[in-house]
Each structure stands twice: as C-alpha cells, then as structure tokens.
Design a protein around this motif. Structure first.
Motif, short mmCIF file in Angstrom:
data_model
loop_
_atom_site.label_atom_id
_atom_site.label_comp_id
_atom_site.label_asym_id
_atom_site.label_seq_id
_atom_site.Cartn_x
_atom_site.Cartn_y
_atom_site.Cartn_z
N LEU A 276 -19.80 -19.76 -28.96
CA LEU A 276 -18.47 -19.23 -28.67
C LEU A 276 -18.44 -18.06 -27.74
O LEU A 276 -19.10 -17.25 -27.76
CB LEU A 276 -17.86 -18.19 -30.19
CG LEU A 276 -16.33 -18.05 -29.57
CD1 LEU A 276 -15.73 -18.45 -29.70
CD2 LEU A 276 -16.57 -17.09 -31.22
N SER A 297 -25.39 -20.12 -32.27
CA SER A 297 -25.39 -20.64 -33.71
C SER A 297 -26.23 -19.78 -34.55
O SER A 297 -27.16 -19.23 -33.48
CB SER A 297 -25.32 -22.16 -34.01
OG SER A 297 -25.23 -22.89 -34.85
N ILE A 331 -15.96 -22.19 -26.59
CA ILE A 331 -16.50 -22.91 -27.59
C ILE A 331 -16.97 -23.90 -27.18
O ILE A 331 -17.23 -25.20 -26.34
CB ILE A 331 -15.63 -23.35 -28.85
CG1 ILE A 331 -14.53 -22.92 -29.61
CG2 ILE A 331 -16.58 -24.12 -29.72
CD1 ILE A 331 -14.66 -22.75 -31.09
N GLN A 344 -11.20 -24.07 -35.98
CA GLN A 344 -12.67 -23.94 -35.58
C GLN A 344 -12.86 -22.54 -36.35
O GLN A 344 -14.07 -22.53 -36.46
CB GLN A 344 -13.02 -24.60 -34.63
CG GLN A 344 -12.42 -25.85 -34.06
CD GLN A 344 -13.24 -26.05 -32.79
OE1 GLN A 344 -12.89 -25.42 -31.86
NE2 GLN A 344 -14.11 -27.38 -32.39
N ILE A 345 -11.65 -21.55 -36.35
CA ILE A 345 -12.11 -20.27 -36.74
C ILE A 345 -11.48 -19.87 -37.83
O ILE A 345 -10.30 -20.54 -38.10
CB ILE A 345 -12.08 -19.53 -34.96
CG1 ILE A 345 -12.97 -20.25 -33.90
CG2 ILE A 345 -11.99 -18.50 -35.45
CD1 ILE A 345 -11.95 -18.85 -32.79
N ILE A 419 -17.03 -21.10 -37.26
CA ILE A 419 -16.68 -19.72 -36.75
C ILE A 419 -16.37 -18.96 -38.27
O ILE A 419 -14.99 -19.52 -38.17
CB ILE A 419 -16.47 -19.71 -35.57
CG1 ILE A 419 -17.10 -20.59 -34.25
CG2 ILE A 419 -16.01 -18.23 -34.88
CD1 ILE A 419 -16.00 -20.65 -33.01
N ARG A 449 -23.68 -21.39 -38.72
CA ARG A 449 -21.99 -20.92 -38.75
C ARG A 449 -22.56 -19.72 -38.35
O ARG A 449 -23.43 -18.64 -37.74
CB ARG A 449 -21.71 -20.31 -40.08
CG ARG A 449 -21.40 -21.55 -40.77
CD ARG A 449 -20.66 -21.18 -41.81
NE ARG A 449 -19.24 -21.82 -42.07
CZ ARG A 449 -18.18 -22.45 -44.07
NH1 ARG A 449 -18.98 -21.37 -44.68
NH2 ARG A 449 -17.40 -22.78 -43.94
N ILE A 450 -21.29 -19.56 -37.10
CA ILE A 450 -21.16 -18.05 -36.36
C ILE A 450 -20.72 -17.35 -36.93
O ILE A 450 -19.25 -17.50 -38.42
CB ILE A 450 -20.21 -18.63 -34.91
CG1 ILE A 450 -21.39 -19.44 -34.14
CG2 ILE A 450 -20.83 -17.42 -34.49
CD1 ILE A 450 -21.17 -19.65 -32.70
#
Length: 499
Positions: A276, A297, A331, A344-345, A419, A449-450
């Motif tokens: 990200l 990541s 991204i 996605q977040i 994310i 995962r972030i």
C-alpha cells in the motif's frame, strides 16, 4: 489513613448488581474510600469497574435494566435516595466514552454548561472556563464544534468540563483511553493537584504507569468482586510477571521486543496485495501535508502523533469514508479510486458502537460472510483467542467497552480484506486482552496482511509493532523499524509536548 477510613466519604457495602435477565455484574462488592484518597479500580475487561463508577455517581440507580442490592453511601447519605442534582453537585464524572456526557455542540459552551446550571455569576463562569481550558490546552478549540474534534480532544474537553465544576468527589472511567502519552502525563499532573486540594478520586483504569506515584490504593476487581487491595508501595513492588498473570498493565514501561519484528509472510500466496503506497497526500487545510510512505505485506505499522493531528482523518481517507484530501493512494503500484478502497481496506473505528450491528457476538462475525465449513472454525478460533467465546450469544450492546473492542477486531480479522486499519484498538483492554490481540495481529501479518494501527499505547507498540511512523507539525517526523533497542526512541516520541 486509618482515622480517615473510620468516617469514609464513599461507602459501598455488600453490593450486588445484576441485569433484569439475571446476568450477574457485581457480586458482593464492598469499598470504603476516605476523604482525599485516590483509589484505582483495575482488573480484566468486563469485570464490573464501570458499574462501580456508576454506583458512586448514582447513574446505576437510574438504569431500569439493573437490579441493585446492598448499601451505597456518600458522606453518610444514601446515594440512591439523593436527588440527581445533589449528586451532580458533589460528584464530577468523566465517562469512558466522552460523547455520552456532552450537552452542547461547542467546546466553550460545554465548559460553561455546569456552571450555568448552578447559577454561577458570569464573571465566575468566564474565569473557570478560561482556567480549565488553559490546563487542558484547549484555548484554541473553545469555538470549535465538539463533534469535529479527535477522540483525544473530546476526552480533554470532558476532563475540563469536570474541572470547572470543582466538586469534592471525582469518578473517572478509563480517562486516559483516548489520550496520547503527553496528554496522559498532563492528566496525572491535574489529578495530583486535585488530590493535593483534598478531593476524593476514584478511577477505573487499565493503564497504571501514570498513576503508580499518585494512588493510595489499587483495588483488583475480577468477576464483580474486590479480589485484593494493594497499597502504592505494594503495587510498585509487584514483579512484571505477576502483574501480567493477573491481567494487569505494567506500572512502568517495559519493552517486549521478542518475536514481533518483521519477517517475510509465511503464507503470502493467501493474499493478493503486496504493498500500500501513499504519495504526496494532504488531509484538510490544517491537518496533514504531503505524506509519502509505503507499507508492505506482513508489516504491522504503528501510526503515532499528538491528539488532533489528523491520524483518524487519514484513516478515513484511506478507506474511502472521506474525500477531503489530495494525493494518490496506490495498491501494488496502481492508483485506487475512493469508491473501490473499501473493498480492499477494512477500517476499525475507535468508537466500537458505530460498527456493531449483529444481534449477537456470533452474528457480528458473519455479517457479509457465509457460515460454512471454513469460516465457522475460523470464527470459533478467533472468539476463543480473544476471550469472547463465553459471550458469543450476548447482544453487543450489553458488553463492556473492552469487550466491544475485541468484537470489532474479531470481525475485521474474519473479513477477507488484505489491508486492515485499526484506530486505538487497545484503549479499553486489560493486559491479557492486549497480549492476545497482539498475537492475532502478528499471526495475520504472517499470512501477508497489511496492518496500519493508530495508537498511543506503548505496550501494544512493544508487543506487536514492526515499524513506527510518527506525525508532527503536519508531516512525518520519524519512520523507523522497531527492534530491541527502540524503547527510548519510542518513549521520547510519545511524550513530546502537544503542539
């Protein structure tokens, strides 16, 4: 001290509290607080500390959902029998959620509200509002609308609103939960002044480090009972291991840089996003300016900075909830428009009540998710890991603040979002809950995962962080990897003065 306790200011004796559905909350609890004492209630989340606070200020007796037995007195008078105006004249309250105690829309009006209700002269009101605003560093915010403030700023307004009243008894429920470390130290200084002036103070609090030099006693509360009382001298001598075993936060700062540093994700094939990136991002005219950073990541990045600097505003922009910004969010090197970011977040807000919609804790985890052979065992695992399994059939609204926080975290981890942004996820958590939440973050980061975690919590940073980004003067002032030697640098940043 013995003589004082013979004539207590607050006396709770053999108190039992249960819900109308027969759920026990307080179980044979007794407490005597002398005039001028500072007593801290600490213990696991959901153990009844907030209910004890509400017994002292009388609000519990106004709750028709509760059945209360036992004796509760203030300076020899029955708290239940007192008129609400009598209680408010004697007891000042700071709630865990400051939003629930505001009556006006503007900061200055809120500080003046109590004084006006009790008919104080205009010159007295102005003097008290001015003094309280200076103490809490709110002078520049007096004409601001309360709901535009950050959670930490709201907490400071709530504390200042108590200060103008100058009652003889103060009860505070997790007063540091929304404050950064610098503001927490300012709170400690204020509590010290109240105590020196002879005020009686009772706090429900998980964070003990700022109170260890101030308190007279710490009451360890578990399952609605007073399990043990510790003097200041006894508490500071407790080994870190014993505190942790009891679910108590530490009385001093201990850096635990064990297995939380960044490693390559073990199951990177499970996620579809590797990075990200935020390029040249500005939020609002007076908030953040020209931010540029990337998160890879497997990272758990801790975002710190003063209350009101714009951390939550940045989170809302990243997940698409706010469009008041400029710059590029990418991204894996591709710009992502605002309307697609929420796919996605996942953003977990600081105020858990805003994100709880299910009829039970179990239902909450399956909003938008199918109950199948893969997801059901995953939900069971998360609920057990976060000590929520016994609460799975409870309605979220009946939970404590710390329990609600864990539910919103579990729901976020159940989602497929690669994310996740967490806003102060440990503000109401005891040590055991914090430790388990940290383990979940590290495990999920290990899957690729972030995580971007907005926090003031030194212990969470120590337990789970892989990197820290600090904001000051509208820009990124520090960005560094966390390791076993980071303690002094982190503390220095967290204790910087408010801007």
């Amino acid at each position: 001290m013995t003589n004082k306790r013979a004539d207590p200011m607050i006396q709770l004796k053999n108190i039992y509290v249960r819900s109308r559905q027969e759920v026990p909350i307080i179980n044979n609890f007794s407490l005597s607080v002398a005039s001028g004492e500072l007593v801290v209630l600490s213990g696991p989340s959901g153990s009844g500390k907030s209910t004890i606070i509400r017994l002292i200020n009388g609000l519990a007796y106004m709750d028709e959902a509760l059945v209360i037995e036992g004796t509760a007195e203030m300076n020899g008078q029955s708290i239940e029998a007192m008129a609400s105006w009598e209680r408010s004249e004697r007891v000042g309250s700071v709630f865990q959620d400051p939003r629930s105690q505001f009556f006006t829309s503007v900061v200055g009006d809120e500080l003046a509200f109590y004084c006006e209700n009790f008919g104080m002269r205009p010159e007295t009101i102005k003097k008290r509002v001015h003094q309280a605003a200076i103490e809490q560093k709110l002078m520049t915010l007096l004409d601001h609308r309360i709901m535009t403030l950050s959670s930490g700023e709201k907490q400071k307004v709530a504390i200042a609103a108590v200060r103008v009243a100058r009652q003889t008894i103060y009860v505070l429920d997790e007063p540091s939960s929304n404050l950064n470390l610098a503001a927490t130290l300012q709170l400690a200084d204020l509590l010290g002044k109240w105590k020196a002036a002879g005020h009686t103070i009772v706090l429900a609090e998980h964070r003990l480090h700022y109170l260890s030099d101030l308190l007279d006693r710490m009451i360890y509360v578990r399952a609605g009972q007073a399990m043990r009382s510790f003097s200041k001298e006894e508490l500071v001598m407790l080994p870190a291991e014993q505190l942790a075993e009891s679910g108590l936060r530490q009385t001093r700062f201990i850096w635990r840089a064990s297995n939380n540093r960044r490693t390559m994700p073990q199951n990177i094939h499970q996620v579809s996003i590797n990075q990200l990136s935020i390029n040249g991002w500005s939020v609002g005219e007076t908030l953040l300016h020209d931010l540029t950073f990337s998160i890879r990541s497997g990272e758990v990045v801790m975002l710190t900075g003063s209350n009101g600097i714009g951390k939550t505003s940045l989170a809302r922009v990243l997940c698409g909830l706010s469009g008041k910004s400029e710059g590029t969010i990418m991204i894996d090197g591709r710009p992502v428009p605002r309307r697609k970011r929420s796919q996605q977040i996942r953003y977990v807000m600081q105020e858990a009540d805003y994100q709880l919609f299910g009829q039970s804790v179990w239902d909450e985890l399956f909003i938008g998710i199918k109950e199948d052979d893969v997801q059901v065992p995953r939900a069971q695992q998360l609920l057990r890991e976060l000590d929520l399994w016994a609460l799975r059939d409870r309605h979220p609204s009946t939970l404590s603040g710390g329990e609600k926080q864990r539910v919103t975290l579990a729901a976020a981890l159940m989602s497929a979002a690669p994310i996740i942004i967490l806003d102060e996820p440990t503000s109401g958590l005891d040590w055991h809950s914090l430790e388990k939440a940290a383990e979940c973050l590290k495990r999920e980061a290990g899957k690729g995962r972030i995580f971007l975690v907005i926090t003031h919590d030194y212990e969470l940073i120590s337990q789970a962080g892989t990197r820290l980004i600090h904001l000051r003067d509208r820009v990124i002032s520090d960005d560094f990897l966390l390791d076993e030697n980071s303690s002094a640098r982190v503390l220095a940043l967290l204790t910087q003065d408010e801007p």
